[in-house]
Scaffold this motif. Structure first.
Motif, mmCIF file in Angstrom:
data_model
loop_
_atom_site.group_PDB
_atom_site.id
_atom_site.type_symbol
_atom_site.label_atom_id
_atom_site.label_comp_id
_atom_site.label_asym_id
_atom_site.label_seq_id
_atom_site.Cartn_x
_atom_site.Cartn_y
_atom_site.Cartn_z
ATOM 1 N N VAL A 1 8.496 47.065 -38.258
ATOM 2 C CA VAL A 1 8.746 45.645 -38.484
ATOM 3 C C VAL A 1 10.199 45.427 -38.917
ATOM 4 O O VAL A 1 10.663 46.043 -39.876
ATOM 5 N N HIS A 2 10.896 44.553 -38.201
ATOM 6 C CA HIS A 2 12.251 44.153 -38.599
ATOM 7 C C HIS A 2 12.232 42.875 -39.435
ATOM 8 O O HIS A 2 13.035 42.721 -40.357
ATOM 9 N N ALA A 3 11.346 41.945 -39.076
ATOM 10 C CA ALA A 3 11.246 40.668 -39.789
ATOM 11 C C ALA A 3 9.825 40.146 -39.675
ATOM 12 O O ALA A 3 9.124 40.400 -38.685
ATOM 13 N N ALA A 4 9.398 39.420 -40.702
ATOM 14 C CA ALA A 4 8.091 38.768 -40.704
ATOM 15 C C ALA A 4 8.270 37.364 -41.265
ATOM 16 O O ALA A 4 9.162 37.124 -42.081
ATOM 17 N N SER A 5 7.463 36.425 -40.799
ATOM 18 C CA SER A 5 7.570 35.056 -41.310
ATOM 19 C C SER A 5 6.307 34.669 -42.059
ATOM 20 O O SER A 5 5.227 35.213 -41.817
ATOM 21 N N ILE A 6 6.465 33.703 -42.968
ATOM 22 C CA ILE A 6 5.370 33.278 -43.831
ATOM 23 C C ILE A 6 4.702 32.031 -43.255
ATOM 24 O O ILE A 6 5.375 31.052 -42.929
ATOM 25 N N ASN A 7 3.393 32.077 -43.128
ATOM 26 C CA ASN A 7 2.593 30.944 -42.659
ATOM 27 C C ASN A 7 1.766 30.368 -43.807
ATOM 28 O O ASN A 7 1.462 31.084 -44.771
ATOM 29 N N ASP B 1 17.072 36.844 -31.951
ATOM 30 C CA ASP B 1 17.064 38.055 -32.766
ATOM 31 C C ASP B 1 15.679 38.222 -33.387
ATOM 32 O O ASP B 1 14.773 37.419 -33.164
ATOM 33 N N TYR B 2 15.508 39.268 -34.177
ATOM 34 C CA TYR B 2 14.188 39.548 -34.741
ATOM 35 C C TYR B 2 13.740 38.461 -35.719
ATOM 36 O O TYR B 2 12.564 38.083 -35.728
ATOM 37 N N ALA B 3 14.654 37.953 -36.553
ATOM 38 C CA ALA B 3 14.267 36.945 -37.539
ATOM 39 C C ALA B 3 13.756 35.683 -36.864
ATOM 40 O O ALA B 3 12.716 35.128 -37.245
ATOM 41 N N ASN C 1 14.288 28.527 -41.794
ATOM 42 C CA ASN C 1 14.674 27.762 -42.975
ATOM 43 C C ASN C 1 15.548 28.616 -43.892
ATOM 44 O O ASN C 1 16.663 28.259 -44.233
ATOM 45 N N ARG C 2 15.008 29.790 -44.257
ATOM 46 C CA ARG C 2 15.723 30.684 -45.173
ATOM 47 C C ARG C 2 15.138 32.083 -45.053
ATOM 48 O O ARG C 2 13.960 32.233 -44.728
ATOM 49 N N THR C 3 15.986 33.086 -45.285
ATOM 50 C CA THR C 3 15.552 34.481 -45.218
ATOM 51 C C THR C 3 15.621 35.126 -46.595
ATOM 52 O O THR C 3 16.607 34.962 -47.322
ATOM 53 N N PHE C 4 14.570 35.850 -46.951
ATOM 54 C CA PHE C 4 14.499 36.599 -48.200
ATOM 55 C C PHE C 4 14.304 38.079 -47.867
ATOM 56 O O PHE C 4 13.638 38.407 -46.883
ATOM 57 N N PRO C 5 14.840 38.989 -48.704
ATOM 58 C CA PRO C 5 14.475 40.399 -48.522
ATOM 59 C C PRO C 5 13.018 40.613 -48.876
ATOM 60 O O PRO C 5 12.431 39.849 -49.665
ATOM 61 N N LEU C 6 12.411 41.628 -48.305
ATOM 62 C CA LEU C 6 10.995 41.906 -48.529
ATOM 63 C C LEU C 6 10.677 42.017 -50.017
ATOM 64 O O LEU C 6 9.611 41.599 -50.477
ATOM 65 N N GLU C 7 11.615 42.574 -50.779
ATOM 66 C CA GLU C 7 11.406 42.782 -52.221
ATOM 67 C C GLU C 7 11.231 41.461 -52.980
ATOM 68 O O GLU C 7 10.687 41.444 -54.083
ATOM 69 N N GLU C 8 11.693 40.358 -52.400
ATOM 70 C CA GLU C 8 11.606 39.058 -53.068
ATOM 71 C C GLU C 8 10.491 38.196 -52.493
ATOM 72 O O GLU C 8 10.575 36.971 -52.422
ATOM 73 N N VAL C 9 9.398 38.838 -52.095
ATOM 74 C CA VAL C 9 8.328 38.127 -51.417
ATOM 75 C C VAL C 9 7.697 37.045 -52.279
ATOM 76 O O VAL C 9 7.355 35.956 -51.786
ATOM 77 N N ASN C 10 7.552 37.263 -53.579
ATOM 78 C CA ASN C 10 6.945 36.230 -54.425
ATOM 79 C C ASN C 10 7.839 35.001 -54.522
ATOM 80 O O ASN C 10 7.347 33.865 -54.495
ATOM 81 N N ALA C 11 9.145 35.219 -54.610
ATOM 82 C CA ALA C 11 10.077 34.093 -54.603
ATOM 83 C C ALA C 11 10.022 33.363 -53.271
ATOM 84 O O ALA C 11 10.092 32.129 -53.214
ATOM 85 N N LEU D 1 10.910 36.941 -44.024
ATOM 86 C CA LEU D 1 11.135 38.137 -44.831
ATOM 87 C C LEU D 1 11.894 39.164 -43.973
ATOM 88 O O LEU D 1 11.406 39.536 -42.900
ATOM 89 N N ALA D 2 13.055 39.572 -44.435
ATOM 90 C CA ALA D 2 13.828 40.581 -43.723
ATOM 91 C C ALA D 2 13.377 41.964 -44.204
ATOM 92 O O ALA D 2 13.501 42.300 -45.377
ATOM 93 N N VAL D 3 12.834 42.747 -43.294
ATOM 94 C CA VAL D 3 12.340 44.078 -43.644
ATOM 95 C C VAL D 3 13.425 45.131 -43.411
ATOM 96 O O VAL D 3 13.564 46.074 -44.185
#
Length: 304
Positions: free
Chosen positions: A32-38, A113-115, A275-285, A301-303
């Motif tokens: 996984v390179h990127a995942a999005s939140i639904n 791109d992946y994102a 909208n905005r990209t967060f690193p995987l580590e900041e998933v709760n934010a 989420l950028a993996v």
């Protein structure tokens, strides 16, 4: 591998190290390179899917990445392919690796791109099924979309316009400029009564809910069609009395639809928005931000 884990329903997510999954004969292993939140992911975290899943689990459905390994029955993909897809309640997309079934993954759009690719899968399933399988909109018809600037609504606007449909779109005033860029024929603020603008439309796609079902029935012409994403089935007594069709939406993974979406994106007919990209580590934010933001586009989420 690193993975975002939900250990208890309704609790914060945790980034943990777990074993990398191995694909079965009908599965694909994806880096996984990127995942999005639904919204679906937030519903899972809150515990609304307890009858369909168990904790602990890895969260996430929409992803884009690179094929690492394929099962013996996989014929449409090979290691090294750039792909995108979705796997609701599967091994989880918020992770460095995920395994998915053949019908859940295909080649990603070449122009993205992946994102940006990661924002497409689940909204495209909902938009495509609503428009072409349930509402069956055709060129020259008139369509009203409630929630037209959202992720599903924005894709639905563009898909309908590309097929020659006249589209009314209702949403919050702050999103008027964005939705007009997508080529909508007439924007309606949700602070106004859409009934004062819209009359005798062929179809309504309701992505908002509340009292909009009954109110939408009032603007449909005889024989008109209504679909809501808030229910899998709708009450039928009132629609039958009015001589209209009313349907709920259940959208499941379909690689054929993903291929068609990729073709339309690469041909320039469809735009997608991050909208905005967060690193995987900041998933709760990232999950919290998704609930607060009113800007268009999905949170990614950028993996890698």
């Amino acid at each position: 591998m690193k993975a975002v884990r939900l250990n208890e329903w309704g609790k914060e997510l945790a980034l943990e190290n777990i074993p990398r999954p191995e694909p079965k004969e009908d599965e694909v292993l994806v880096r996984v390179h990127a995942a999005s939140i639904n919204p679906f992911d937030a519903a899972v975290q809150a515990g609304y899917m307890q009858s369909m899943a168990k904790t602990p689990m890895t969260l996430g459905s929409d992803f884009a990445g690179e094929v690492v390994k394929v099962g013996s029955k996989i014929t449409h993909l090979k290691p090294g392919d750039a792909v995108y897809g979705l796997s609701p309640l599967g091994t989880g997309a918020f992770a460095e690796y995920t395994t998915v079934k053949a019908h859940e993954v295909t080649h990603k759009p070449k122009s993205l791109d992946y994102a940006n690719s990661a924002v497409v899968p689940l909204p495209s399933m909902a938009a495509w099924k609503s428009l072409f399988e349930l509402l069956q909109v055709k060129s020259g018809e008139r369509l009203l979309i409630h929630g037209a600037a959202g992720n599903v609504g924005g894709l639905a606007v563009q898909l309908a316009k590309a097929d020659g449909v006249f589209v009314y779109g209702m949403d919050i005033p702050e999103k008027a400029q964005h939705i007009r860029k997508l080529g909508i024929d007439q924007f309606i603020s949700n602070q106004d009564r859409f009934e004062d603008v819209v009359k005798d439309v062929d179809a309504v796609l309701d992505l908002v809910g509340g009292d909009l079902m009954e109110r939408s029935y009032n603007v449909l012409k005889p024989g008109g069609r209504y679909v809501t994403s808030l229910l899998q089935e709708t009450p039928q007594e009132e629609p039958k009395r009015r001589g209209i069709r009313s349907m709920g939406l259940a959208a499941w993974p379909n690689a054929d639809i993903l291929e068609k979406m990729a073709e339309r994106i690469d041909s320039g007919k469809i735009q997608v928005f991050v909208n905005r990209t967060f690193p995987l580590e900041e998933v709760n934010a990232a999950m919290a931000y998704r609930m607060e933001t009113r800007a268009p586009g999905k949170v990614v989420l950028a993996v890698i």
